[in-house]
Structures are given as C-alpha cells and as structure tokens.
Design a protein around this motif. Structure first.
Motif, PDB file in Angstrom:
ATOM      1  N   ASP A 124       0.829  -1.208   0.000  1.00 58.26           N
ATOM      2  CA  ASP A 124       0.000   0.000   0.000  1.00 58.26           C
ATOM      3  C   ASP A 124       0.863   1.257   0.000  1.00 58.26           C
ATOM      4  O   ASP A 124       1.942   1.280   0.597  1.00 58.26           O
ATOM      5  CB  ASP A 124      -0.895   0.040   1.243  1.00 58.26           C
ATOM      6  CG  ASP A 124      -1.948  -1.059   1.249  1.00 58.26           C
ATOM      7  OD1 ASP A 124      -2.100  -1.731   0.205  1.00 58.26           O
ATOM      8  OD2 ASP A 124      -2.608  -1.248   2.279  1.00 58.26           O
ATOM      9  N   ALA A 169      -3.127   3.707   2.762  1.00 59.92           N
ATOM     10  CA  ALA A 169      -3.238   3.202   4.127  1.00 59.92           C
ATOM     11  C   ALA A 169      -4.129   4.107   4.970  1.00 59.92           C
ATOM     12  O   ALA A 169      -4.934   3.626   5.793  1.00 59.92           O
ATOM     13  CB  ALA A 169      -1.851   3.088   4.752  1.00 59.92           C
ATOM     14  N   TYR A 170      -4.007   5.416   4.777  1.00 61.47           N
ATOM     15  CA  TYR A 170      -4.884   6.353   5.482  1.00 61.47           C
ATOM     16  C   TYR A 170      -6.345   6.093   5.118  1.00 61.47           C
ATOM     17  O   TYR A 170      -7.219   6.059   5.992  1.00 61.47           O
ATOM     18  CB  TYR A 170      -4.513   7.791   5.125  1.00 61.47           C
ATOM     19  CG  TYR A 170      -3.513   8.430   6.049  1.00 61.47           C
ATOM     20  CD1 TYR A 170      -3.918   9.029   7.232  1.00 61.47           C
ATOM     21  CD2 TYR A 170      -2.157   8.461   5.742  1.00 61.47           C
ATOM     22  CE1 TYR A 170      -3.014   9.638   8.078  1.00 61.47           C
ATOM     23  CE2 TYR A 170      -1.231   9.052   6.583  1.00 61.47           C
ATOM     24  CZ  TYR A 170      -1.670   9.645   7.757  1.00 61.47           C
ATOM     25  OH  TYR A 170      -0.758  10.234   8.602  1.00 61.47           O
ATOM     26  N   LYS A 211      -7.730   3.339   3.974  1.00 58.36           N
ATOM     27  CA  LYS A 211      -8.191   2.049   4.480  1.00 58.36           C
ATOM     28  C   LYS A 211      -8.402   2.086   5.989  1.00 58.36           C
ATOM     29  O   LYS A 211      -9.362   1.502   6.504  1.00 58.36           O
ATOM     30  CB  LYS A 211      -7.202   0.949   4.085  1.00 58.36           C
ATOM     31  CG  LYS A 211      -7.218   0.622   2.599  1.00 58.36           C
ATOM     32  CD  LYS A 211      -6.223  -0.465   2.243  1.00 58.36           C
ATOM     33  CE  LYS A 211      -6.318  -0.839   0.767  1.00 58.36           C
ATOM     34  NZ  LYS A 211      -5.310  -1.868   0.386  1.00 58.36           N
ATOM     35  N   ALA A 212      -7.500   2.766   6.702  1.00 59.12           N
ATOM     36  CA  ALA A 212      -7.659   2.894   8.145  1.00 59.12           C
ATOM     37  C   ALA A 212      -8.916   3.693   8.475  1.00 59.12           C
ATOM     38  O   ALA A 212      -9.654   3.356   9.414  1.00 59.12           O
ATOM     39  CB  ALA A 212      -6.425   3.566   8.750  1.00 59.12           C
ATOM     40  N   SER A 233       0.664  -2.088   4.629  1.00 59.71           N
ATOM     41  CA  SER A 233      -0.474  -3.000   4.758  1.00 59.71           C
ATOM     42  C   SER A 233      -0.547  -3.602   6.160  1.00 59.71           C
ATOM     43  O   SER A 233      -1.632  -3.801   6.712  1.00 59.71           O
ATOM     44  CB  SER A 233      -0.385  -4.110   3.707  1.00 59.71           C
ATOM     45  OG  SER A 233       0.795  -4.884   3.884  1.00 59.71           O
ATOM     46  N   LYS A 283      -2.077  -1.118   8.630  1.00 55.70           N
ATOM     47  CA  LYS A 283      -3.535  -1.085   8.454  1.00 55.70           C
ATOM     48  C   LYS A 283      -4.175  -2.280   9.161  1.00 55.70           C
ATOM     49  O   LYS A 283      -5.204  -2.140   9.838  1.00 55.70           O
ATOM     50  CB  LYS A 283      -3.856  -1.114   6.970  1.00 55.70           C
ATOM     51  CG  LYS A 283      -5.312  -1.341   6.622  1.00 55.70           C
ATOM     52  CD  LYS A 283      -5.441  -1.986   5.259  1.00 55.70           C
ATOM     53  CE  LYS A 283      -4.842  -3.379   5.236  1.00 55.70           C
ATOM     54  NZ  LYS A 283      -4.931  -4.016   3.898  1.00 55.70           N
ATOM     55  N   THR A 284      -3.567  -3.455   9.027  1.00 51.75           N
ATOM     56  CA  THR A 284      -4.084  -4.661   9.676  1.00 51.75           C
ATOM     57  C   THR A 284      -4.016  -4.543  11.193  1.00 51.75           C
ATOM     58  O   THR A 284      -4.909  -5.010  11.911  1.00 51.75           O
ATOM     59  CB  THR A 284      -3.289  -5.909   9.212  1.00 51.75           C
ATOM     60  OG1 THR A 284      -3.375  -5.996   7.790  1.00 51.75           O
ATOM     61  CG2 THR A 284      -3.835  -7.172   9.836  1.00 51.75           C
ATOM     62  N   PHE A 326      -1.889   5.813  14.936  1.00 51.70           N
ATOM     63  CA  PHE A 326      -1.682   5.375  13.550  1.00 51.70           C
ATOM     64  C   PHE A 326      -0.823   6.385  12.798  1.00 51.70           C
ATOM     65  O   PHE A 326       0.154   6.021  12.121  1.00 51.70           O
ATOM     66  CB  PHE A 326      -3.034   5.201  12.852  1.00 51.70           C
ATOM     67  CG  PHE A 326      -2.953   5.043  11.361  1.00 51.70           C
ATOM     68  CD1 PHE A 326      -2.649   3.818  10.789  1.00 51.70           C
ATOM     69  CD2 PHE A 326      -3.195   6.129  10.516  1.00 51.70           C
ATOM     70  CE1 PHE A 326      -2.566   3.670   9.404  1.00 51.70           C
ATOM     71  CE2 PHE A 326      -3.115   5.988   9.139  1.00 51.70           C
ATOM     72  CZ  PHE A 326      -2.808   4.749   8.592  1.00 51.70           C
TER      73      PHE A 326
END
Length: 242
Positions: A72, A77-78, A80-81, A124, A127-128, A153
């Motif tokens: 990512d 990532a931002y 998705k978070a 990634s 994010k997980t 984060f």
C-alpha cells in the motif's frame, strides 16, 4: 483521451509545441513552484494515495528510483484505516485532524520496516494492526477511542516515512529533500519535517500537494526549456515510473 485530444488541437491552432508530462514528474516539480532556487541534485519524496517513493533527481529529466512501497501507498493506508474506523473518504485529512486531538502514545502500532537498511516502505501491516485493535476493543465491549487510534496510527506512518527519508539522505549524501503528493498536506508530517535537523525540507503549500495544473505546467515548461518535444502523445494510465 479527451484531455489529450484537446491539448493536441490547441497546440495545432495556437502553433505552439506540445509537451507530454509524466504525472509523477509533475508532483516532483510541485515544491519548485515557490522554491525555484532548488537545484539538482536533490531527493524527491512523492507520498500520495498511489505512490510512496524516493527519487534521486540527478538533473531535471535524469531521475534514479531509490525505493518505494512494497504494498500500500501511505495515502492508501490512510484511506483504508479511515474505512475501518467508519470515517469518510478521503481518510487522510480526517485522520490528520482527529490525530491532532488524540494521544499518539495510546496504542503501540508497529512502525513498518523502520530498522531495515533498504529504502523501502510497507503499510499493509499497519492497516491490519488497526483492524485487529478495533476487533480487540469490540470483543471486550470497550469504547473505541477514535482520536487516540488516529493519533497512534499517524505517528507510526510518519515515523516510517521519516526513517527512510533520513536513510536516503545518509546513503546519497544529498541533504535537499523535496516533498510532494497528497500526503505532503498532512499537518503532522509537515511539522515533523520542519522540526528535523538532518536535511533541508522543501514542502509545497497545501494547495500544491494534491493534483494541480501549476505543477504540470512547470514540469512541461522545464522540459520545453531543455529542448524536449513530444512527437506523438497518448495517455498511459499504467505509467508508474519516471
């Protein structure tokens, strides 16, 4: 296609040269809009929803890719978070705002690839980690402290970015660093860049961080000044490198 055909028509009607511009090169030129004294060699750090990479600008038109993301991009990532947290899209500006109101020490999210000796990024896993933290809180019927999660984060993302920028400076010896792309508008990152002492950061104003016509115009004008002319032009949406 419409944009390209319009450009071709205008160049023919106005009898002016047509210059094709790589979108990434446009971002590379964004910090030069207000800092035209910045000359090669310098490092260009492009951080957006689709890219997180560091490029050595040996000269205008002569670029060396030093490293980028394995998965990512930081901006992705931002987003998705933010989705995991139930926030709106795009996630970057929202998380940035909420992070300023939260405790960045509340959660110990991993800083991906911080201690590797390669110029590389990975987001990634981070994010997980956010996803699993939310699941853990829900499983224990605890309130989700969104502001603290955003702050923790964002701290991890910024540390990951800063560690590799500093690594690129050490490996190349180049201490002028130009930052661009949508994530360059992130206030937390901008503050960190301005506070560090290891290199000189050139940061465009926020309106020049996201896609804009001025950066493309400057890149095109610079190419024209170097004698570049485009014979045939067609859009290439798969073109990801300079």
């Amino acid at each position: 296609m419409v944009g390209v055909q319009t450009a071709i028509a205008l160049s023919q009607v106005w009898k002016i040269p047509l210059i094709g511009v790589n979108h990434l090169e446009g971002h590379l030129f964004a910090p030069l809009i207000e800092n035209q004294d910045l000359k090669p060699p310098f490092l260009s750090v492009i951080i957006s929803g689709g890219h997180t990479e560091i490029i050595l600008v040996k000269n205008f038109g002569e670029y060396e890719f030093l490293g980028g993301t394995r998965d990512d991009a930081a901006g992705e990532a931002y987003d998705k978070a933010a989705k995991i947290l139930g926030l709106e899209y795009p996630g970057g500006p929202i998380i940035d705002k909420l992070a300023s109101e939260g405790n960045s020490e509340a959660f110990n999210f991993p800083v991906p690839l911080k201690n590797t000796h390669e110029i590389e990024f990975s987001f990634s896993g981070l994010k997980t980690a956010v996803l699993w933290q939310i699941k853990k809180l829900n499983a224990n019927n605890l309130q989700i402290p969104i502001k603290d999660i955003c702050a923790s984060f964002q701290k991890a993302v910024i540390e990951a970015l800063m560690s590799k920028i500093k690594l690129a400076v050490r490996l190349t010896g180049v201490k002028n660093v130009a930052i661009s792309g949508g994530v360059a508008a992130n206030n937390g990152l901008r503050e960190k860049l301005k506070a560090q002492k290891n290199f000189q950061a050139y940061i465009p104003k926020i309106s020049r961080c996201t896609d804009n016509a001025v950066m493309i115009a400057l890149a095109g004008y610079n190419a024209y000044s170097r004698g570049v002319r485009t014979e045939n032009i067609s859009p290439d949406p798969s073109l990801h490198e300079l």
